[in-house]
Design a protein around this motif. Structure first.
Motif, PDB file in Angstrom:
ATOM      1  N   HIS A  98       0.755  -1.182  -0.011  1.00 12.66           N
ATOM      2  CA  HIS A  98       0.034   0.056  -0.210  1.00 12.66           C
ATOM      3  C   HIS A  98       0.815   1.334  -0.008  1.00 12.66           C
ATOM      4  CE1 HIS A  98      -3.453   2.383   0.355  1.00 12.66           C
ATOM      5  NE2 HIS A  98      -2.880   3.143   1.656  1.00 12.66           N
ATOM      6  N   VAL A  99       1.940   1.425   0.765  1.00 11.91           N
ATOM      7  CA  VAL A  99       2.777   2.652   0.865  1.00 11.91           C
ATOM      8  C   VAL A  99       3.445   2.873  -0.577  1.00 11.91           C
ATOM      9  CG1 VAL A  99       4.817   3.356   1.720  1.00 11.91           C
ATOM     10  CG2 VAL A  99       3.383   2.477   3.385  1.00 11.91           C
ATOM     11  N   MET A 100       3.752   1.744  -1.190  1.00 11.41           N
ATOM     12  CA  MET A 100       4.525   2.175  -2.495  1.00 11.41           C
ATOM     13  C   MET A 100       3.473   2.518  -3.568  1.00 11.41           C
ATOM     14  SD  MET A 100       7.714   1.753  -1.586  1.00 11.41           S
ATOM     15  CE  MET A 100       8.562   1.501  -3.166  1.00 11.41           C
ATOM     16  N   GLU A 101       2.462   1.921  -3.471  1.00  8.36           N
ATOM     17  CA  GLU A 101       1.160   2.300  -4.420  1.00  8.36           C
ATOM     18  C   GLU A 101       0.656   3.653  -3.877  1.00  8.36           C
ATOM     19  OE1 GLU A 101      -1.436  -1.101  -4.045  1.00  8.36           O
ATOM     20  OE2 GLU A 101      -0.227  -2.206  -5.358  1.00  8.36           O
ATOM     21  N   SER A 102       0.803   4.146  -2.571  1.00 10.16           N
ATOM     22  CA  SER A 102       0.166   5.178  -2.177  1.00 10.16           C
ATOM     23  C   SER A 102       1.077   6.548  -2.552  1.00 10.16           C
ATOM     24  CB  SER A 102       0.080   5.278  -0.862  1.00 10.16           C
ATOM     25  OG  SER A 102      -1.112   4.332  -0.310  1.00 10.16           O
ATOM     26  N   ILE A 103       2.393   6.495  -2.572  1.00  5.86           N
ATOM     27  CA  ILE A 103       3.313   7.499  -3.049  1.00  5.86           C
ATOM     28  C   ILE A 103       2.932   7.683  -4.544  1.00  5.86           C
ATOM     29  CG2 ILE A 103       5.284   5.919  -3.327  1.00  5.86           C
ATOM     30  CD1 ILE A 103       5.096   9.698  -1.776  1.00  5.86           C
ATOM     31  N   ASN A 104       2.904   6.671  -5.128  1.00 14.90           N
ATOM     32  CA  ASN A 104       2.813   6.837  -6.650  1.00 14.90           C
ATOM     33  C   ASN A 104       1.327   7.782  -6.826  1.00 14.90           C
ATOM     34  OD1 ASN A 104       5.237   5.846  -7.152  1.00 14.90           O
ATOM     35  ND2 ASN A 104       4.558   3.749  -7.671  1.00 14.90           N
ATOM     36  N   GLY A 105       0.525   7.256  -6.025  1.00 15.28           N
ATOM     37  CA  GLY A 105      -1.032   7.747  -6.421  1.00 15.28           C
ATOM     38  C   GLY A 105      -0.780   9.305  -5.945  1.00 15.28           C
ATOM     39  N   SER A 106      -0.221   9.598  -4.888  1.00 19.70           N
ATOM     40  CA  SER A 106      -0.093  10.918  -4.405  1.00 19.70           C
ATOM     41  C   SER A 106       0.569  11.862  -5.268  1.00 19.70           C
ATOM     42  CB  SER A 106       0.602  10.952  -3.198  1.00 19.70           C
ATOM     43  OG  SER A 106      -0.236  10.172  -1.874  1.00 19.70           O
ATOM     44  N   LEU A 107       1.767  11.369  -5.919  1.00 15.56           N
ATOM     45  CA  LEU A 107       2.536  12.181  -6.807  1.00 15.56           C
ATOM     46  C   LEU A 107       1.708  12.359  -8.046  1.00 15.56           C
ATOM     47  CD1 LEU A 107       6.266  10.653  -6.298  1.00 15.56           C
ATOM     48  CD2 LEU A 107       5.197  12.683  -5.323  1.00 15.56           C
ATOM     49  N   ARG A 108       0.948  11.360  -8.595  1.00 12.86           N
ATOM     50  CA  ARG A 108       0.213  11.571  -9.876  1.00 12.86           C
ATOM     51  C   ARG A 108      -1.092  12.571  -9.688  1.00 12.86           C
ATOM     52  NH1 ARG A 108      -1.024   6.901  -9.973  1.00 12.86           N
ATOM     53  NH2 ARG A 108      -3.481   6.857  -9.205  1.00 12.86           N
ATOM     54  N   ARG A 109      -1.732  12.703  -8.267  1.00 10.35           N
ATOM     55  CA  ARG A 109      -2.529  13.519  -8.363  1.00 10.35           C
ATOM     56  C   ARG A 109      -2.116  15.238  -7.852  1.00 10.35           C
ATOM     57  NH1 ARG A 109      -4.667   8.752  -5.661  1.00 10.35           N
ATOM     58  NH2 ARG A 109      -3.527   9.038  -3.828  1.00 10.35           N
TER      59      ARG A 109
END
Length: 331
Positions: A98-109
Protein backbone atom coordinates in the motif's frame (compact mmCIF):
# COMPACT_ATOMS: atom_id res chain seq x y z
CA UNK A 1 5.63 35.02 8.16
CA UNK A 2 8.03 33.16 10.37
CA UNK A 3 9.96 30.11 9.16
CA UNK A 4 11.21 27.33 11.41
CA UNK A 5 13.46 24.29 10.98
CA UNK A 6 11.68 20.95 10.67
CA UNK A 7 13.28 18.73 13.28
CA UNK A 8 17.05 18.78 13.06
CA UNK A 9 16.88 18.69 9.27
CA UNK A 10 18.12 21.57 7.18
CA UNK A 11 14.66 22.32 5.76
CA UNK A 12 12.52 25.26 6.85
CA UNK A 13 8.71 25.30 6.92
CA UNK A 14 6.38 28.23 7.36
CA UNK A 15 5.12 28.51 10.94
CA UNK A 16 1.59 28.52 9.53
CA UNK A 17 0.86 25.64 7.16
CA UNK A 18 -2.28 25.35 5.05
CA UNK A 19 -4.04 22.00 5.35
CA UNK A 20 -6.95 20.79 3.25
CA UNK A 21 -8.60 18.19 5.46
CA UNK A 22 -12.42 18.64 5.45
CA UNK A 23 -12.23 21.47 2.91
CA UNK A 24 -10.91 20.74 -0.59
CA UNK A 25 -13.27 18.33 -2.29
CA UNK A 26 -15.77 18.34 0.57
CA UNK A 27 -16.94 21.88 1.35
CA UNK A 28 -14.72 23.72 -1.16
CA UNK A 29 -14.58 23.26 -4.92
CA UNK A 30 -11.57 23.89 -7.16
CA UNK A 31 -11.94 27.61 -7.90
CA UNK A 32 -12.25 28.52 -4.23
CA UNK A 33 -9.52 26.07 -3.25
CA UNK A 34 -7.17 27.74 -5.70
CA UNK A 35 -8.06 31.16 -4.28
CA UNK A 36 -7.24 29.94 -0.76
CA UNK A 37 -3.90 28.47 -1.84
CA UNK A 38 -2.93 31.62 -3.72
CA UNK A 39 -3.94 33.78 -0.75
CA UNK A 40 -1.77 31.58 1.47
CA UNK A 41 1.19 32.05 -0.82
CA UNK A 42 0.63 35.82 -0.83
CA UNK A 43 0.74 35.79 2.98
CA UNK A 44 4.03 33.91 3.06
CA UNK A 45 2.70 30.40 3.69
CA UNK A 46 4.95 27.96 1.85
CA UNK A 47 4.01 24.70 3.59
CA UNK A 48 0.97 22.69 2.52
CA UNK A 49 -0.35 19.56 4.22
CA UNK A 50 -2.70 16.99 2.71
CA UNK A 51 -3.29 13.22 2.67
CA UNK A 52 -4.22 10.61 0.11
CA UNK A 53 -7.48 9.75 1.89
CA UNK A 54 -8.81 13.30 2.25
CA UNK A 55 -12.08 13.69 0.35
CA UNK A 56 -11.57 10.26 -1.18
CA UNK A 57 -8.27 11.36 -2.83
CA UNK A 58 -9.81 14.56 -4.28
CA UNK A 59 -7.99 16.84 -1.83
CA UNK A 60 -4.57 15.96 -3.20
CA UNK A 61 -5.75 16.48 -6.77
CA UNK A 62 -7.19 19.88 -5.92
CA UNK A 63 -4.02 20.99 -4.15
CA UNK A 64 -1.96 19.92 -7.14
CA UNK A 65 -4.20 21.87 -9.46
CA UNK A 66 -4.11 24.94 -7.20
CA UNK A 67 -0.30 24.90 -7.19
CA UNK A 68 0.11 24.60 -10.95
CA UNK A 69 2.62 27.17 -12.17
CA UNK A 70 4.04 27.74 -8.67
CA UNK A 71 7.81 27.28 -8.40
CA UNK A 72 8.16 23.78 -6.92
CA UNK A 73 11.35 24.62 -5.02
CA UNK A 74 9.54 27.45 -3.22
CA UNK A 75 6.98 25.27 -1.41
CA UNK A 76 7.06 22.36 1.02
CA UNK A 77 4.49 19.64 0.43
CA UNK A 78 3.52 17.11 3.09
CA UNK A 79 1.17 14.20 2.46
CA UNK A 80 0.25 10.99 4.27
CA UNK A 81 -0.77 7.36 3.86
CA UNK A 82 -2.72 4.89 6.04
CA UNK A 83 -6.47 5.46 5.74
CA UNK A 84 -8.53 3.79 2.98
CA UNK A 85 -8.15 5.04 -0.59
CA UNK A 86 -10.21 2.26 -2.17
CA UNK A 87 -12.45 -0.73 -1.41
CA UNK A 88 -9.77 -3.43 -1.30
CA UNK A 89 -8.22 -4.97 1.78
CA UNK A 90 -4.82 -3.65 0.68
CA UNK A 91 -6.08 -0.13 -0.05
CA UNK A 92 -5.17 0.93 3.49
CA UNK A 93 -2.57 0.56 6.17
CA UNK A 94 1.21 0.73 5.94
CA UNK A 95 2.11 -2.50 4.19
CA UNK A 96 4.85 -2.22 1.59
CA UNK A 97 2.26 -2.85 -1.10
CA UNK A 98 0.00 0.00 0.00
CA UNK A 99 2.77 2.47 0.86
CA UNK A 100 4.53 2.06 -2.49
CA UNK A 101 1.27 2.34 -4.40
CA UNK A 102 0.15 5.27 -2.28
CA UNK A 103 3.20 7.44 -2.91
CA UNK A 104 2.81 6.92 -6.65
CA UNK A 105 -0.87 7.82 -6.46
CA UNK A 106 -0.14 10.91 -4.38
CA UNK A 107 2.53 12.15 -6.78
CA UNK A 108 0.23 11.61 -9.73
CA UNK A 109 -2.61 13.55 -8.09
CA UNK A 110 -0.30 16.33 -6.87
CA UNK A 111 1.32 16.54 -10.33
CA UNK A 112 4.75 16.46 -8.70
CA UNK A 113 7.88 14.33 -8.88
CA UNK A 114 8.40 14.30 -5.11
CA UNK A 115 6.96 15.42 -1.79
CA UNK A 116 9.03 17.05 0.90
CA UNK A 117 7.68 14.99 3.80
CA UNK A 118 5.87 11.64 3.50
CA UNK A 119 4.02 10.71 6.67
CA UNK A 120 2.52 7.62 8.27
CA UNK A 121 -0.99 8.91 8.97
CA UNK A 122 -1.33 6.49 11.90
CA UNK A 123 0.60 3.49 13.24
CA UNK A 124 -0.30 0.20 11.56
CA UNK A 125 -0.49 -2.59 14.14
CA UNK A 126 -1.08 -5.18 11.42
CA UNK A 127 2.22 -4.55 9.60
CA UNK A 128 5.72 -5.08 11.02
CA UNK A 129 7.36 -1.72 11.59
CA UNK A 130 10.44 -2.98 9.73
CA UNK A 131 8.31 -3.48 6.61
CA UNK A 132 6.83 0.00 6.80
CA UNK A 133 10.11 1.75 7.44
CA UNK A 134 11.83 -0.25 4.71
CA UNK A 135 9.22 0.98 2.23
CA UNK A 136 9.63 4.55 3.45
CA UNK A 137 13.40 4.26 3.06
CA UNK A 138 13.03 3.05 -0.52
CA UNK A 139 10.74 6.00 -1.26
CA UNK A 140 13.31 8.46 0.09
CA UNK A 141 16.22 6.77 -1.67
CA UNK A 142 14.23 6.84 -4.93
CA UNK A 143 13.87 10.61 -4.59
CA UNK A 144 10.09 10.52 -4.17
CA UNK A 145 10.28 12.13 -0.71
CA UNK A 146 12.98 14.05 1.13
CA UNK A 147 12.01 13.19 4.70
CA UNK A 148 9.49 11.08 6.59
CA UNK A 149 7.13 11.90 9.40
CA UNK A 150 4.46 10.28 11.56
CA UNK A 151 1.05 11.32 12.84
CA UNK A 152 -0.45 10.42 16.20
CA UNK A 153 2.20 7.86 17.13
CA UNK A 154 2.90 7.04 20.77
CA UNK A 155 6.26 7.65 22.44
CA UNK A 156 7.27 4.00 22.06
CA UNK A 157 6.29 3.98 18.37
CA UNK A 158 8.16 7.21 17.64
CA UNK A 159 11.29 5.97 19.36
CA UNK A 160 11.24 2.65 17.47
CA UNK A 161 10.49 4.36 14.16
CA UNK A 162 13.30 6.88 14.56
CA UNK A 163 15.79 4.12 15.39
CA UNK A 164 14.85 2.09 12.31
CA UNK A 165 14.92 5.19 10.12
CA UNK A 166 18.47 5.95 11.26
CA UNK A 167 19.55 2.38 10.52
CA UNK A 168 18.09 2.71 7.02
CA UNK A 169 19.81 6.01 6.34
CA UNK A 170 16.74 8.27 6.32
CA UNK A 171 15.43 11.02 8.60
CA UNK A 172 12.27 10.91 10.68
CA UNK A 173 11.89 14.64 11.23
CA UNK A 174 8.28 15.36 12.17
CA UNK A 175 5.34 14.31 14.29
CA UNK A 176 1.84 15.50 13.40
CA UNK A 177 -0.42 15.41 16.46
CA UNK A 178 -3.59 17.18 17.42
CA UNK A 179 -2.49 20.02 19.71
CA UNK A 180 -4.29 23.09 20.98
CA UNK A 181 -5.18 24.91 24.19
CA UNK A 182 -7.80 22.29 25.02
CA UNK A 183 -5.91 19.18 23.89
CA UNK A 184 -2.38 18.92 25.34
CA UNK A 185 -1.85 15.17 25.52
CA UNK A 186 1.54 15.35 23.74
CA UNK A 187 3.12 17.56 26.38
CA UNK A 188 3.99 15.00 29.11
CA UNK A 189 5.67 12.34 26.93
CA UNK A 190 5.68 12.91 23.17
CA UNK A 191 7.29 16.35 23.21
CA UNK A 192 10.21 15.44 25.53
CA UNK A 193 11.06 12.33 23.49
CA UNK A 194 10.82 14.25 20.22
CA UNK A 195 13.13 16.92 21.60
CA UNK A 196 15.60 14.16 22.47
CA UNK A 197 15.36 12.62 18.99
CA UNK A 198 15.48 15.84 16.95
CA UNK A 199 11.82 15.65 15.86
CA UNK A 200 9.45 18.61 15.86
CA UNK A 201 5.68 18.90 15.79
CA UNK A 202 3.50 20.00 12.87
CA UNK A 203 0.20 20.35 14.68
CA UNK A 204 -3.30 19.82 13.36
CA UNK A 205 -6.46 21.39 14.78
CA UNK A 206 -4.87 24.38 16.54
CA UNK A 207 -8.40 25.85 16.72
CA UNK A 208 -9.90 22.66 18.17
CA UNK A 209 -11.95 22.22 14.99
CA UNK A 210 -13.21 25.79 15.21
CA UNK A 211 -14.13 25.87 18.88
CA UNK A 212 -11.20 28.16 19.72
CA UNK A 213 -12.30 30.65 17.09
CA UNK A 214 -15.01 31.63 19.56
CA UNK A 215 -17.84 31.19 17.07
CA UNK A 216 -19.77 28.66 19.14
CA UNK A 217 -22.00 29.82 21.97
CA UNK A 218 -22.87 27.72 25.00
CA UNK A 219 -26.07 26.48 23.35
CA UNK A 220 -26.04 27.49 19.69
CA UNK A 221 -23.84 27.34 16.61
CA UNK A 222 -23.59 29.42 13.42
CA UNK A 223 -25.79 28.04 10.65
CA UNK A 224 -23.91 25.64 8.41
CA UNK A 225 -20.99 25.23 10.79
CA UNK A 226 -19.47 21.84 11.56
CA UNK A 227 -21.24 21.41 14.90
CA UNK A 228 -24.61 22.99 14.04
CA UNK A 229 -27.74 20.86 13.90
CA UNK A 230 -30.72 21.56 11.67
CA UNK A 231 -32.31 23.83 14.29
CA UNK A 232 -29.18 25.89 14.91
CA UNK A 233 -28.40 24.11 18.17
CA UNK A 234 -25.13 22.45 19.10
CA UNK A 235 -24.18 18.92 18.20
CA UNK A 236 -22.75 17.98 21.58
CA UNK A 237 -21.34 14.58 20.61
CA UNK A 238 -17.82 15.99 20.20
CA UNK A 239 -15.61 16.30 23.27
CA UNK A 240 -15.03 20.03 22.63
CA UNK A 241 -18.73 20.81 22.19
CA UNK A 242 -19.71 20.51 25.82
CA UNK A 243 -21.29 23.45 27.70
CA UNK A 244 -18.55 23.51 30.34
CA UNK A 245 -15.87 23.66 27.64
CA UNK A 246 -17.61 26.42 25.69
CA UNK A 247 -18.13 28.44 28.86
CA UNK A 248 -14.39 28.28 29.55
CA UNK A 249 -13.57 29.26 25.96
CA UNK A 250 -15.69 32.39 26.46
CA UNK A 251 -13.25 33.40 29.22
CA UNK A 252 -10.46 33.53 26.63
CA UNK A 253 -12.09 36.34 24.65
CA UNK A 254 -11.09 39.16 27.05
CA UNK A 255 -7.48 37.91 26.93
CA UNK A 256 -7.48 38.15 23.14
CA UNK A 257 -9.16 41.56 23.27
CA UNK A 258 -6.50 42.90 25.62
CA UNK A 259 -3.87 41.82 23.07
CA UNK A 260 -5.84 43.42 20.26
CA UNK A 261 -6.23 40.17 18.28
CA UNK A 262 -9.07 37.79 17.40
CA UNK A 263 -9.40 34.68 19.53
CA UNK A 264 -8.35 32.52 16.55
CA UNK A 265 -5.04 34.39 16.35
CA UNK A 266 -4.44 33.89 20.07
CA UNK A 267 -5.19 30.16 19.79
CA UNK A 268 -2.74 29.57 16.95
CA UNK A 269 -0.08 31.72 18.64
CA UNK A 270 -0.47 29.56 21.76
CA UNK A 271 0.41 26.44 19.73
CA UNK A 272 3.42 28.18 18.19
CA UNK A 273 4.65 29.22 21.64
CA UNK A 274 5.75 25.63 22.25
CA UNK A 275 9.43 25.53 21.17
CA UNK A 276 9.03 21.97 19.84
CA UNK A 277 6.40 23.11 17.33
CA UNK A 278 7.59 23.89 13.81
CA UNK A 279 4.19 24.68 12.31
CA UNK A 280 0.48 24.90 13.04
CA UNK A 281 -1.80 23.60 10.29
CA UNK A 282 -4.81 25.79 9.62
CA UNK A 283 -7.67 25.28 7.20
CA UNK A 284 -9.59 27.78 5.13
CA UNK A 285 -12.84 27.57 3.22
CA UNK A 286 -12.56 31.26 2.30
CA UNK A 287 -9.32 33.16 1.55
CA UNK A 288 -10.04 35.94 4.04
CA UNK A 289 -10.04 33.45 6.92
CA UNK A 290 -6.26 33.25 6.62
CA UNK A 291 -5.71 36.89 7.53
CA UNK A 292 -6.35 36.34 11.24
CA UNK A 293 -4.52 33.03 11.59
CA UNK A 294 -1.38 34.22 9.79
CA UNK A 295 -1.00 37.05 12.33
CA UNK A 296 -0.27 34.38 14.94
CA UNK A 297 3.19 33.79 13.48
CA UNK A 298 4.34 37.16 14.81
CA UNK A 299 2.40 37.19 18.09
CA UNK A 300 4.69 36.39 21.03
CA UNK A 301 2.85 35.33 24.19
CA UNK A 302 4.54 36.13 27.47
CA UNK A 303 4.42 34.00 30.65
CA UNK A 304 1.64 36.14 32.15
CA UNK A 305 -0.60 35.63 29.12
CA UNK A 306 0.02 31.89 29.12
CA UNK A 307 -0.89 31.76 32.80
CA UNK A 308 -4.10 33.71 32.15
CA UNK A 309 -5.04 31.19 29.46
CA UNK A 310 -4.45 28.26 31.84
CA UNK A 311 -6.53 29.92 34.54
CA UNK A 312 -9.37 30.63 32.11
CA UNK A 313 -9.57 27.06 30.84
CA UNK A 314 -9.06 25.34 34.17
CA UNK A 315 -9.87 21.64 34.33
CA UNK A 316 -11.44 21.31 30.85
CA UNK A 317 -7.94 20.92 29.39
CA UNK A 318 -7.12 17.31 28.45
CA UNK A 319 -3.55 16.33 29.34
CA UNK A 320 -3.69 12.52 29.61
CA UNK A 321 -0.83 11.10 27.46
CA UNK A 322 -2.74 7.83 27.09
CA UNK A 323 -5.17 9.65 24.81
CA UNK A 324 -2.74 10.06 21.93
CA UNK A 325 -4.99 8.94 19.09
CA UNK A 326 -4.29 5.52 17.58
CA UNK A 327 -6.20 2.72 15.91
CA UNK A 328 -5.66 -0.90 17.05
CA UNK A 329 -6.88 -2.13 13.66
CA UNK A 330 -7.00 -0.72 10.16
CA UNK A 331 -10.27 1.08 9.47
Amino acid sequence: MQYRKLGTSGMYVSAIALGNWATHGETVEQDLATECVRKALDLGITTFDTADAYAGTKAESMLGEALKGVRREGVEIMTKAFFPTGPGKNDRGLSRKHVMESINGSLRRLQMDYVDVYQAHRYDYETPLEETMGAFADIVHAGKAHYIGVSEWTVEEIRAGAALAAELGIRLVSSQPQYNMLWRVIEPEVVPVCEELGITQVCWSPLAQGVLSGKYGASKAPAGSRFSDEDGGLKTVHRFMQPEVLERVEKLKPIAQDLGVPLATLAVAWVLANPNVSAAIVGASRPEQLDDTVKAAELVLGPETLELIDDALGDVVERDPAKVESFPERV
